[in-house]
Design a protein around this motif. Structure first.
Motif, short mmCIF file in Angstrom:
data_model
loop_
_atom_site.label_atom_id
_atom_site.label_comp_id
_atom_site.label_asym_id
_atom_site.label_seq_id
_atom_site.Cartn_x
_atom_site.Cartn_y
_atom_site.Cartn_z
N LEU A 1 -29.28 30.41 15.61
CA LEU A 1 -29.52 29.01 15.24
C LEU A 1 -30.78 28.46 15.88
CD1 LEU A 1 -28.52 26.26 14.04
CD2 LEU A 1 -27.20 25.99 16.14
N ARG A 2 -31.00 28.81 17.14
CA ARG A 2 -32.04 28.14 17.92
C ARG A 2 -33.30 28.96 18.16
NH1 ARG A 2 -30.93 23.61 20.87
NH2 ARG A 2 -28.89 22.69 20.54
N LEU A 3 -33.25 30.26 17.92
CA LEU A 3 -34.40 31.10 18.23
C LEU A 3 -35.54 30.86 17.23
CD1 LEU A 3 -35.25 33.30 20.26
CD2 LEU A 3 -34.49 35.00 18.59
N ASP A 4 -36.72 30.65 17.75
CA ASP A 4 -37.90 30.45 16.92
C ASP A 4 -38.01 31.61 15.92
OD1 ASP A 4 -40.84 30.98 16.30
OD2 ASP A 4 -40.98 29.03 17.29
N ARG A 5 -38.28 31.27 14.67
CA ARG A 5 -38.29 32.29 13.62
C ARG A 5 -39.36 33.35 13.86
NH1 ARG A 5 -38.79 31.35 7.05
NH2 ARG A 5 -38.26 33.48 6.46
N LYS A 6 -40.52 32.94 14.34
CA LYS A 6 -41.58 33.92 14.58
C LYS A 6 -41.19 34.90 15.68
CE LYS A 6 -45.39 31.12 12.84
NZ LYS A 6 -46.71 30.50 13.14
N ILE A 7 -40.45 34.39 16.68
CA ILE A 7 -39.95 35.29 17.72
C ILE A 7 -38.85 36.16 17.16
CG2 ILE A 7 -38.79 35.40 19.96
CD1 ILE A 7 -40.20 32.81 20.70
N ALA A 8 -38.00 35.58 16.30
CA ALA A 8 -36.89 36.33 15.71
C ALA A 8 -37.38 37.49 14.85
CB ALA A 8 -36.01 35.40 14.88
N GLN A 9 -38.60 37.40 14.34
CA GLN A 9 -39.16 38.50 13.56
C GLN A 9 -39.48 39.70 14.42
OE1 GLN A 9 -42.51 36.58 11.65
NE2 GLN A 9 -41.26 35.77 9.97
N ARG A 10 -39.63 39.46 15.73
CA ARG A 10 -39.98 40.54 16.66
C ARG A 10 -38.84 40.92 17.59
NH1 ARG A 10 -44.47 37.06 17.02
NH2 ARG A 10 -43.85 36.35 19.09
N VAL A 11 -37.90 39.99 17.77
CA VAL A 11 -36.82 40.21 18.74
C VAL A 11 -35.49 40.04 18.03
CG1 VAL A 11 -35.78 39.43 20.90
CG2 VAL A 11 -38.27 39.34 20.61
N ASP A 12 -34.62 41.02 18.12
CA ASP A 12 -33.31 40.93 17.49
C ASP A 12 -32.40 40.04 18.33
OD1 ASP A 12 -30.36 41.96 17.01
OD2 ASP A 12 -31.55 42.64 15.30
N ALA A 13 -31.66 39.16 17.65
CA ALA A 13 -30.76 38.24 18.37
C ALA A 13 -29.74 39.00 19.20
CB ALA A 13 -30.06 37.32 17.36
N SER A 14 -29.30 40.16 18.72
CA SER A 14 -28.31 40.94 19.46
C SER A 14 -28.86 41.40 20.81
CB SER A 14 -27.88 42.16 18.65
OG SER A 14 -27.22 41.77 17.46
N ASP A 15 -30.16 41.67 20.87
CA ASP A 15 -30.77 42.07 22.14
C ASP A 15 -30.80 40.90 23.12
OD1 ASP A 15 -31.21 44.63 21.17
OD2 ASP A 15 -33.22 44.15 20.44
N VAL A 16 -31.07 39.70 22.59
CA VAL A 16 -31.07 38.51 23.44
C VAL A 16 -29.65 38.26 23.97
CG1 VAL A 16 -31.64 36.06 23.61
CG2 VAL A 16 -32.95 37.55 22.06
N VAL A 17 -28.66 38.41 23.09
CA VAL A 17 -27.26 38.25 23.50
C VAL A 17 -26.93 39.21 24.63
CG1 VAL A 17 -24.86 38.54 22.79
CG2 VAL A 17 -26.47 37.41 21.26
N LEU B 1 -22.48 29.57 29.81
CA LEU B 1 -23.11 30.63 29.01
C LEU B 1 -24.19 30.05 28.10
CD1 LEU B 1 -20.38 33.09 27.66
CD2 LEU B 1 -22.22 33.57 29.28
N ARG B 2 -23.86 28.90 27.50
CA ARG B 2 -24.81 28.23 26.62
C ARG B 2 -26.10 27.91 27.37
NH1 ARG B 2 -26.58 23.23 25.64
NH2 ARG B 2 -27.03 22.65 23.46
N GLN B 3 -25.99 27.45 28.62
CA GLN B 3 -27.17 27.13 29.41
C GLN B 3 -27.98 28.37 29.74
OE1 GLN B 3 -28.17 23.87 30.25
NE2 GLN B 3 -30.04 25.05 30.62
N LEU B 4 -27.29 29.49 30.05
CA LEU B 4 -28.01 30.75 30.28
C LEU B 4 -28.79 31.16 29.05
CD1 LEU B 4 -25.42 32.98 32.22
CD2 LEU B 4 -27.24 31.54 33.16
N ALA B 5 -28.16 31.03 27.88
CA ALA B 5 -28.82 31.41 26.63
C ALA B 5 -30.00 30.49 26.35
CB ALA B 5 -27.82 31.37 25.48
N LYS B 6 -29.81 29.21 26.58
CA LYS B 6 -30.88 28.24 26.33
C LYS B 6 -32.07 28.51 27.25
CE LYS B 6 -31.73 23.26 26.01
NZ LYS B 6 -31.14 21.90 26.18
#
Length: 216
Positions: free
Chosen positions: A42-58, A84-89
């Protein structure tokens, strides 16, 4: 449907984790994986999301949570899901700064918020239109148009108002949870939410209800 898992089970797992139960720790982190992924998508910048998989961030967030869990358990100032939300943010803020520069606006709203990941979020039904889960093709088309209008309107809010709308209606946090996360009183959080909704409805061309009150 709430973004975060049911809290009674989480509390039981936290009790066991404090007693050194590693199985409970693993279950505690794993049951929040999907919620974290939705939040990050939901919150990850799309340009970053094109290079970084959300699962890796998780995975990075869960590893940090595992490392810092005893610190949290010794002083749980926030509910676990808000921690957890704050860590992710914090993780995403750091990524945005590294990839886009500290002084640049972190989100290209019209692109990122209309991405497939964002469009999948059930919280888009902010105004309650066409909330049925099974829609006819015509109704689905109308809802898509309403969602698009809503996202464009959301982009016109300032950061403070946009944040609280996203927290309440996409993350589906309650007023008391938003208050804790933002360091506000419940009354202040409720009024900020109400103010943001009024601005949003004004942008959409709807007149706010005279009897509208903040919701818990």
């Amino acid at each position: 449907m709430p973004l975060w898992p049911e809290q009674t089970v989480t509390q039981n797992l936290l009790v066991n984790a404090r007693q050194g139960d590693r199985v409970a720790v693993n279950r505690l982190l794993e049951r929040h994986r999907n919620s974290l992924k939705k939040l990050i998508q939901l919150r990850l910048d799309r340009k970053i999301a094109q290079r970084v998989d959300a699962s890796d961030v998780v995975q990075d967030v869960l590893m940090e949570a595992n490392t810092r869990l005893q610190e949290y358990l010794s002083d749980p100032r926030l509910p676990f899901h808000l921690w957890l939300r704050q860590l992710a943010k914090d993780r995403m803020i750091d990524m945005h700064r590294r990839h886009r520069g500290a002084q640049r606006r972190s989100l290209d709203r019209e692109q990122s918020m209309t991405s497939p990941q964002f469009a999948d979020q059930s919280g888009l039904d902010l105004m309650g239109q066409l909330a049925d889960q099974e829609l006819t093709p015509a109704a689905a088309s109308i809802r898509k148009e309403l969602e698009s209008r809503f996202l464009i309107a959301l982009d016109q809010l300032d950061d403070e108002d946009r944040e609280i709308v996203v927290m309440r209606h996409f993350e589906q946090l309650g007023n008391s949870e938003v208050a804790e996360a933002l360091g506000l009183s419940a009354a202040a959080a409720g009024m900020r939410h109400l103010r943001a909704l009024r601005k949003l409805r004004a942008i959409l061309g709807d007149r706010p209800s005279q009897t509208e009150q903040p919701h818990e």
